[in-house]
Design a protein around this motif. Structure first.
Motif, PDB file in Angstrom:
ATOM      1  N   ARG A 180      26.182 -22.177  26.991  1.00  0.00           N
ATOM      2  CA  ARG A 180      24.839 -22.682  26.655  1.00  0.00           C
ATOM      3  C   ARG A 180      24.166 -21.791  25.617  1.00  0.00           C
ATOM      4  O   ARG A 180      23.514 -22.282  24.694  1.00  0.00           O
ATOM      5  N   ASP A 223      25.395 -30.646  31.868  1.00  0.00           N
ATOM      6  CA  ASP A 223      24.956 -30.636  30.471  1.00  0.00           C
ATOM      7  C   ASP A 223      26.070 -30.360  29.466  1.00  0.00           C
ATOM      8  O   ASP A 223      25.799 -30.079  28.299  1.00  0.00           O
ATOM      9  N   ILE A 252      26.519 -30.785  25.644  1.00  0.00           N
ATOM     10  CA  ILE A 252      27.269 -29.819  24.847  1.00  0.00           C
ATOM     11  C   ILE A 252      28.748 -30.201  24.863  1.00  0.00           C
ATOM     12  O   ILE A 252      29.360 -30.297  25.924  1.00  0.00           O
TER      13      ILE A 252
END
Length: 218
Positions: A116, A26, A2
């Motif tokens: 997220r 992430d 991301i």
């Protein structure tokens, strides 16, 4: 991975956010902007999944920057960061397409979870913020109720129940537990609600629910 753009006029805040985000496996920070104008310019020239947008910045505030970013028609999501809870500026940013907001004193894991969630296409509607959001909408209506209740006529009774839970800040897991349905079924109902009510995301559903008077005066 991301990609995150930090838009905040305080270098110390940006530094802290960068350390937090870059430590996650992430996601990564791909740029920093000290004002809204720079944030818009950066979104135009690089692939950004999520902009962490401060509201009060010089040259161009976060509300106008959010409007311009959404007008670009890109998949970039905006998550507002503020120290002021839900106020006129945050509300305007939500109206202009922000996917939700978080307070700057949020727990690190909550902020990462919000990034997220927003990157995945969902919206952040925290229960503590929902009440303020609804109160703001109520104050803008003549009698505290919406005149567009006919918009709910196309909904099934089950869809109304799901909409009410969404409007009260419940996530999919909580809705499934309260209404005794599988989480996949909850997602299906929410998808139908978004389509029928022509709402962009959960923030939009909250607004529609209150504008149509679903929550009454409580």
């Amino acid at each position: 991975m991301i990609s995150v753009l930090l838009a905040d006029d305080q270098a110390l805040v940006r530094s802290g956010l960068r350390m937090l985000i870059d430590a996650a496996d992430d996601m990564e920070v791909i740029g920093e902007a000290a004002n809204g104008a720079d944030a818009v310019a950066m979104v135009r020239t690089r692939e950004v999944d999520v902009v962490l947008m401060d509201i009060r910045m010089p040259i161009m505030d976060g509300t106008e920057a959010t409007r311009q970013i959404q007008a670009l028609g890109l998949p970039t999501k905006v998550l507002v960061l503020t120290t002021f809870d839900l106020d006129e500026y945050v509300f305007a940013a939500l109206r202009h397409g922000a996917s939700g907001f978080m307070l700057k004193d949020a727990l690190p894991e909550d902020l990462l979870g919000a990034i997220r969630t927003v990157a995945g296409g969902a919206a952040i509607v925290a229960p503590t913020a929902t009440r303020r959001l609804l109160d703001h909408v109520a104050a803008s209506l003549p009698d505290g109720k919406g005149a567009g209740a006919d918009r709910l006529e196309a909904l099934t009774e089950r869809e109304r129940e799901v909409l009410l839970e969404v409007a009260n800040g419940a996530n999919n897991t909580e809705i499934g537990q309260r209404l005794y349905m599988a989480e996949g079924t909850v997602k299906t109902h929410i998808g139908r609600l978004l389509s029928k009510l022509k709402a962009r995301d959960r923030v939009g559903l909250v607004l529609v629910a209150h504008e149509c008077g679903l929550l009454g005066n409580h």
